[in-house]
Write a protein that holds these residues in place. Structure first.
Motif, short mmCIF file in Angstrom:
data_model
loop_
_atom_site.label_atom_id
_atom_site.label_comp_id
_atom_site.label_asym_id
_atom_site.label_seq_id
_atom_site.Cartn_x
_atom_site.Cartn_y
_atom_site.Cartn_z
N ASN A 208 118.29 71.97 -8.09
CA ASN A 208 119.10 70.84 -8.55
C ASN A 208 118.27 69.59 -8.81
O ASN A 208 118.74 68.63 -9.41
CB ASN A 208 120.21 70.51 -7.54
N GLN A 209 117.01 69.58 -8.33
CA GLN A 209 116.15 68.41 -8.59
C GLN A 209 114.68 68.86 -8.58
O GLN A 209 114.37 70.01 -8.25
CB GLN A 209 116.37 67.31 -7.57
N ILE B 212 110.83 69.99 -9.04
CA ILE B 212 110.13 71.05 -9.76
C ILE B 212 111.08 72.22 -10.06
O ILE B 212 111.04 72.79 -11.15
CB ILE B 212 108.90 71.50 -8.94
N ARG C 122 121.96 73.79 -2.77
CA ARG C 122 122.76 73.91 -1.53
C ARG C 122 124.05 73.12 -1.64
O ARG C 122 125.02 73.43 -0.97
CB ARG C 122 121.94 73.55 -0.30
N LYS D 157 125.93 68.96 -6.83
CA LYS D 157 124.62 68.55 -7.37
C LYS D 157 124.12 69.60 -8.37
O LYS D 157 123.53 69.27 -9.40
CB LYS D 157 123.59 68.40 -6.23
N ASP E 147 122.13 77.95 0.07
CA ASP E 147 121.37 77.29 1.15
C ASP E 147 120.54 78.38 1.80
O ASP E 147 121.09 79.30 2.42
CB ASP E 147 122.34 76.66 2.16
N ILE E 148 119.23 78.28 1.68
CA ILE E 148 118.38 79.39 2.14
C ILE E 148 118.24 79.45 3.67
O ILE E 148 117.62 80.38 4.18
CB ILE E 148 117.00 79.42 1.44
N ASN F 97 111.64 78.46 -4.58
CA ASN F 97 111.12 77.11 -4.80
C ASN F 97 111.52 76.13 -3.70
O ASN F 97 110.76 75.23 -3.35
CB ASN F 97 111.63 76.61 -6.16
N TYR G 173 104.11 71.64 7.41
CA TYR G 173 104.22 72.02 6.00
C TYR G 173 103.08 72.97 5.62
O TYR G 173 103.32 74.04 5.01
CB TYR G 173 104.18 70.75 5.14
N LYS H 56 103.32 76.99 4.42
CA LYS H 56 102.90 77.48 3.10
C LYS H 56 101.82 78.56 3.23
O LYS H 56 101.79 79.50 2.44
CB LYS H 56 102.42 76.32 2.22
N GLY I 10 100.84 71.64 -8.20
CA GLY I 10 100.05 70.41 -8.24
C GLY I 10 100.86 69.26 -7.66
O GLY I 10 102.07 69.41 -7.40
N ARG J 202 103.05 66.35 -7.71
CA ARG J 202 104.03 65.97 -8.76
C ARG J 202 105.00 64.91 -8.26
O ARG J 202 105.39 64.91 -7.10
CB ARG J 202 104.83 67.21 -9.18
N THR K 25 108.06 63.80 -7.37
CA THR K 25 109.41 64.25 -7.03
C THR K 25 109.83 63.51 -5.76
O THR K 25 109.05 62.78 -5.15
CB THR K 25 109.45 65.76 -6.75
N PHE L 202 109.96 64.76 -3.02
CA PHE L 202 109.07 65.27 -1.99
C PHE L 202 108.01 64.26 -1.58
O PHE L 202 107.68 64.13 -0.42
CB PHE L 202 108.37 66.50 -2.57
N1 LIG Z 1 105.95 67.69 -5.45
C1 LIG Z 1 104.73 68.08 -5.14
O1 LIG Z 1 103.76 67.31 -5.22
C2 LIG Z 1 104.49 69.49 -4.68
C3 LIG Z 1 103.16 69.92 -4.50
C4 LIG Z 1 102.90 71.22 -4.10
C5 LIG Z 1 103.97 72.09 -3.88
N2 LIG Z 1 105.26 71.66 -4.05
C6 LIG Z 1 106.32 72.63 -3.83
O2 LIG Z 1 107.21 72.62 -4.92
C7 LIG Z 1 108.52 73.02 -4.50
C8 LIG Z 1 109.56 72.04 -4.99
O3 LIG Z 1 109.27 70.77 -4.42
P1 LIG Z 1 109.73 69.42 -5.11
O4 LIG Z 1 108.54 68.56 -5.16
O5 LIG Z 1 110.50 69.70 -6.35
O6 LIG Z 1 110.70 68.85 -3.97
P2 LIG Z 1 112.16 68.18 -4.06
O7 LIG Z 1 112.27 67.34 -5.27
O8 LIG Z 1 112.38 67.55 -2.73
O9 LIG Z 1 113.11 69.43 -4.22
C9 LIG Z 1 113.29 70.34 -3.17
C10 LIG Z 1 114.50 71.19 -3.48
O10 LIG Z 1 114.68 72.12 -2.40
C11 LIG Z 1 116.05 72.05 -1.99
N3 LIG Z 1 116.23 72.50 -0.61
C12 LIG Z 1 115.76 71.97 0.54
N4 LIG Z 1 116.22 72.68 1.59
C13 LIG Z 1 116.98 73.68 1.09
C14 LIG Z 1 117.73 74.74 1.65
N5 LIG Z 1 117.83 74.92 2.98
N6 LIG Z 1 118.38 75.59 0.82
C15 LIG Z 1 118.32 75.43 -0.51
N7 LIG Z 1 117.67 74.43 -1.11
C16 LIG Z 1 117.00 73.57 -0.32
C17 LIG Z 1 116.43 70.59 -2.19
O11 LIG Z 1 117.85 70.46 -2.18
P3 LIG Z 1 118.58 69.02 -1.95
O12 LIG Z 1 118.53 68.31 -3.27
O13 LIG Z 1 119.93 69.42 -1.52
O14 LIG Z 1 117.78 68.30 -0.88
C18 LIG Z 1 115.80 70.36 -3.56
O15 LIG Z 1 116.61 70.88 -4.57
C19 LIG Z 1 108.43 73.14 -2.99
O16 LIG Z 1 108.25 74.49 -2.63
C20 LIG Z 1 107.19 72.34 -2.63
O17 LIG Z 1 106.61 72.76 -1.43
C21 LIG Z 1 105.53 70.39 -4.44
#
Ligand SMILES: NC(=O)c1ccc[n+]([C@@H]2O[C@H](COP(=O)([O-])OP(=O)(O)OC[C@H]3O[C@@H](n4cnc5c(N)ncnc54)[C@H](OP(=O)(O)O)[C@@H]3O)[C@@H](O)[C@H]2O)c1
Length: 245
Positions: free
Chosen positions: A12-13, A15, A36, A40, A61-62, A88, A167, A171, A198, A200, A202, A204
């Motif tokens: 929903n948001q 990556i 989840r 959204k 919701d995982i 993801n 974290y 991973k 990479g 990004r 977000t 996060f």
């Molecule tokens: N951003 C970076 O720099 C970066 C770098 C390396 C790896 N990553 C990886 O990329 C992936 C996506 O991260 P992102 O940066 O896009 O983060 P994000 O914007 O915070 O998105 C995380 C997503 O996961 C969902 N989520 C969290 N807990 C959940 C659950 N129990 N069940 C289902 N959905 C759940 C969140 O839902 P809600 O909206 O409801 O919270 C949101 O949709 C992750 O695996 C992260 O580890 C990110």
């Protein structure tokens, strides 16, 4: 339905949303956008439909076994199989650790989503993936989970100064999970890989302005999600190629 049915967790948001958007406009790909919160998810779907994507929202919701099973039942009834599963969804709790919220608790909570949640999702969808011509499973991981990168650290390398043990361990374990599934299914023609999008912008990383555009972060997952029968399996990659284990 012919074509490829794709399920993405946490789409929903961030990556996940970007992966959903870019995959859903590829001909013959239909995306089930996991969220989840269904509301959204629905609003993310509207944005993607505006650019012509083939997409629908699915509550997922995982950390909730019932939610995963209900999603599996819905996909089975509607499509009879799953072609691509993209793990993801993840959380980052390390920076909330304090006197009342211990690192041990943060590790348990982080693993419950990032590792056990992903494992439950794969296990539950295995029967539907087995019905695909070329099952593909993508684990969105992170270079922060690369043991080699930390074992071989250089003082100048900023990423290794990043202290997020819950974290990073979640991973590293996710990468092992990917390899274990790969050993089980590679000879059957499955394509099971892990990737790092990479750094990004977000939620996060609080939309850190030093991070790169989220649009680019989706590309490696898209590549792994669309592999054909001659594609790689058992790899850990980013946009530039292999990441050291
Ligand atoms: N951003 C970076 O720099 C970066 C770098 C390396 C790896 N990553 C990886 O990329 C992936 C996506 O991260 P992102 O940066 O896009 O983060 P994000 O914007 O915070 O998105 C995380 C997503 O996961 C969902 N989520 C969290 N807990 C959940 C659950 N129990 N069940 C289902 N959905 C759940 C969140 O839902 P809600 O909206 O409801 O919270 C949101 O949709 C992750 O695996 C992260 O580890 C990110």
């Amino acid at each position: 339905m012919s074509g490829n049915i794709v399920l993405i967790s946490g789409a929903n948001q961030g990556i996940g949303f970007e992966i959903a958007k870019q995959l859903s406009v590829i001909p013959n790909y239909h995306v089930l956008l996991g969220s989840r919160g269904l509301e959204k998810g629905e609003s993310a779907v509207l944005q993607i439909k505006n650019v012509g994507g083939s997409v629908e929202a699915i509550q997922l919701d995982i950390t909730d076994g019932q939610s995963i099973t209900a999603a599996r039942d819905l996909v089975e009834t509607k499509y009879g199989r799953l072609d691509v599963l993209i793990n993801n969804a993840a959380i980052l709790l390390d920076f909330q650790v304090n006197a009342d919220y211990t690192l041990g608790q943060a590790m348990q909570d982080t693993f419950a989503t990032n590792t056990s949640g992903a494992a439950n999702l794969v296990e539950t969808f295995l029967p539907l993936l087995k019905l695909s011509a070329v099952p593909r499973v993508v684990f969105v991981s992170s270079t922060v989970g690369s043991l080699h990168t930390f074992a071989d650290f250089k003082p100048s390398y900023t990423m290794t100064k990043y202290f997020a043990p819950a974290y990073a361990c979640s991973k590293a374990a996710l990468n092992m999970l990917m390899l274990l599934y790969n050993v089980q299914y590679q000879e059957k023609g499955w394509k099971i890989n892990a990737c790092c999008p990479g750094f990004r912008q977000t939620n996060f990383c609080d939309y850190d302005d030093k991070a790169g555009p989220v649009e680019e972060g989706a590309s490696v997952a898209i590549e792994l999600a669309t592999l054909g029968k001659d594609g790689q399996s058992g790899t850990f990659v980013n946009m530039k190629g292999a990441i050291p284990w």
